[in-house]
Design an enzyme around this catalytic site. Structure first.
Site, PDB file in Angstrom:
ATOM      1  N   ASP A 206       0.812  -1.216   0.000  1.00  0.00           N
ATOM      2  CA  ASP A 206       0.000   0.000   0.000  1.00  0.00           C
ATOM      3  C   ASP A 206       0.846   1.266   0.000  1.00  0.00           C
ATOM      4  OD1 ASP A 206      -2.484  -1.079  -0.115  1.00  0.00           O
ATOM      5  OD2 ASP A 206      -2.937  -0.894   2.019  1.00  0.00           O
TER       6      ASP A 206
ATOM      7  N   LYS B  59      -3.389   3.398  -2.439  1.00  0.00           N
ATOM      8  CA  LYS B  59      -4.574   4.241  -2.586  1.00  0.00           C
ATOM      9  C   LYS B  59      -4.413   5.452  -1.679  1.00  0.00           C
ATOM     10  CE  LYS B  59      -7.862   1.247  -1.503  1.00  0.00           C
ATOM     11  NZ  LYS B  59      -7.177  -0.008  -1.245  1.00  0.00           N
TER      12      LYS B  59
ATOM     13  N   MET C  13      -7.118   9.185   9.072  1.00  0.00           N
ATOM     14  CA  MET C  13      -7.627   9.659   7.773  1.00  0.00           C
ATOM     15  C   MET C  13      -8.488  10.918   7.951  1.00  0.00           C
ATOM     16  SD  MET C  13      -8.489   5.970   6.019  1.00  0.00           S
ATOM     17  CE  MET C  13      -9.519   5.388   7.378  1.00  0.00           C
TER      18      MET C  13
END
Length: 505
Positions: free
Chosen positions: A39, A61, A176
């Site tokens: 990732d 991502k 996030m």
């Protein structure tokens, strides 16, 4: 050869960013994997733990930029595992904490494929800890809430969630959602959280380039924006943030925030890298050389076999010690077969490698280079008609042997290995140096210097160089690069000391 009965997928938590926080189990399966799917949040330095022949697939991502859709990742994991490969799905933090690991596990399970979850250290806990913020303190809070900021606070669903979180007691940790922080904070305040509640944003938590700002919930978004703190970041809200100044001061390390590029070979870089990371540096490993077998391995092996016929064995590098005894141990099962030879070494690291094998080192070059060892022989012992075997790499030439021969010694040379340019840049270190710069690029040999300048990288302004000693410095000067740092003691501890002194000023 791939065999679908042996196929297995490991969902591995890569930890919060510091390569040292990958679990032992994670490193073990990563080293045995045939395929690694990783990732964006995975520290690229971890890819150095993968086998050289492993297939590395980037599936990162980040907001607005997906290298691969989640459905495609799921399909890829099933295909590679079904084909019989050992697959490691390397995910930032823990695979089951806001990482979509559950979706991947279900896809594998429904395909009837074997998988194993290797838990990782989540940045929700490690990030605050690395910044001096304990998420729980017995006298301050009894509740910990960890949440994702992926919901839009302007939507009915998002607003309702953040209002409820704002009303909850205790510490809140958000992963996030940095681009939505202002709206999320506003919704939490609407839910009953105090705008004066302490808050912190920690970017690149646990890494050498970690940054943190503290403020109140009401102005944390603005303060983080002013400081340029974007994703990936961890947000901590609660009274525990007040402890950060005192704890951070006690945790401070001299090279925190300094970025250092190490150009040593992968096999040799660990000691230097570990020492610099212990001092808080953000170390980027960019190996520019690697060791290969000598041009005539049979001739070298024959010289090793006859080592007992010499009065002195002279080693010019720690690598030479390793290669010599790799062959020796295959030829003999008794260390006494080496006979009554004496040992000489160029440099403390080479001497130490011999001592680790329980051999006494009779002579060590005082200035850590071959010419110095010749002078040491001249001043301390008579080598007239003495048989000496010099173990060296191909590229160093025969100067030491020639000097010893002039003193009357009977000298043979055993070329143990050759150093060649490293083409593998699996950790994208060169790209990271060009795009992000560094405080220092560190060189430990002339070959690393030559290979570095052969790359013709467009270096950012302000990049400076560090050299392990005068020989390496002279090579840098051939390329018009005067080092800002040269070690007074020409070994790894001396180099670390020089770097620390220079960057701490």
């Amino acid at each position: 050869m791939a065999n679908n009965r042996k196929g297995i997928c490991y969902l591995v938590g890569a930890g919060p960013g510091d390569p040292g926080l990958l679990t032992l189990r994670g490193r073990e399966v990563l080293g045995r994997a045939g395929v690694v799917v990783y990732d964006n949040l995975v520290n690229p330095e971890l890819l150095a733990f993968a086998a050289e022949q492993a297939e590395l697939i980037y599936a990162g991502k980040k907001s607005g930029d997906h290298a691969m859709a989640q459905e495609d990742i799921n399909r890829l994991l099933v295909e590679k595992t079904k084909a019989g490969h050992r697959v490691v799905r390397l995910k930032g933090g823990d695979p089951f904490v806001f990482a979509r690991g559950a979706e991947e596990a279900l896809e594998l399970a429904r395909a009837g494929l074997r998988f194993e979850v290797v838990p990782g250290i989540s940045s929700a806990l490690a990030g605050p800890a690395a910044a001096g913020i304990p998420v729980t303190v017995r006298t301050m809070n009894t509740v910990l809430t960890i949440f994702s900021g992926h919901l839009d606070p302007s939507s009915d669903e998002g607003a309702a969630v953040y209002v409820r979180i704002g009303a909850a007691p205790g510490t809140k940790v958000m992963l996030m959602g940095m681009e939505r922080l202002a709206g999320i904070a506003a919704a939490m305040i609407a839910g009953g959280a105090s705008p004066d509640e302490p808050a912190a944003v920690i970017r690149h938590a646990t890494r050498g380039d970690q940054q943190m700002v503290t403020a109140t919930l009401g102005d944390i978004a603005a303060r983080a924006g002013e400081a340029g703190l974007a994703a990936p970041s961890v947000v901590v809200i609660g009274e525990v943030v007040r402890l950060a100044p005192e704890l951070v001061a006690a945790m401070a390390r001299p090279l925190a925030g300094r970025r250092i590029v190490v150009t040593r070979s992968r096999a040799q870089a660990s000691t230097l890298t570990a020492a610099l990371r212990d001092l808080g540096a953000d170390v980027c490993q960019m190996p520019l050389i690697k060791r290969e077998p000598p041009p005539d391995l049979r001739e070298f092996a024959e010289l090793v076999q006859d080592a007992h016929a010499y009065e002195w064995l002279v080693f010019t590098s720690a690598n030479g010690v390793d290669v010599f005894f790799e062959i020796f141990d295959k030829l003999y099962d008794d260390a006494r077969e080496i006979g009554g030879v004496k040992f000489a070494a160029v440099g403390a690291a080479t001497a130490q490698r011999l001592k680790e094998r329980h051999y006494h080192v009779d002579l060590v070059a005082e200035n850590f280079h071959a010419a110095s060892l010749a002078e040491t022989f001249r001043s301390q012992t008579d080598v007239e008609n003495v048989k000496i075997l010099v173990v060296r790499p191909e590229e160093t030439g025969g100067e030491l042997a020639a000097d010893l021969s002039k003193m009357g010694a009977i000298v043979d040379e055993a070329v143990a290995y050759r150093t060649v340019a490293e083409a593998d840049d699996r950790t994208r270190a060169r790209e990271r140096l060009v795009s992000g710069g560094a405080d220092l690029v560190v060189f430990t040999s002339s070959s690393t210097v030559r290979n570095f300048f052969a790359l013709k990288l467009p270096l950012p302004s302000g990049v400076k160089f560090a050299s392990i000693g005068p020989v390496t410095t002279r090579t840098l000067e051939e390329f018009g690069a005067r080092p800002a740092v040269e070690a007074a003691r020409h070994d790894v501890p001396g180099l670390v000391e020089a770097i620390s002194s220079y960057l701490s000023r």
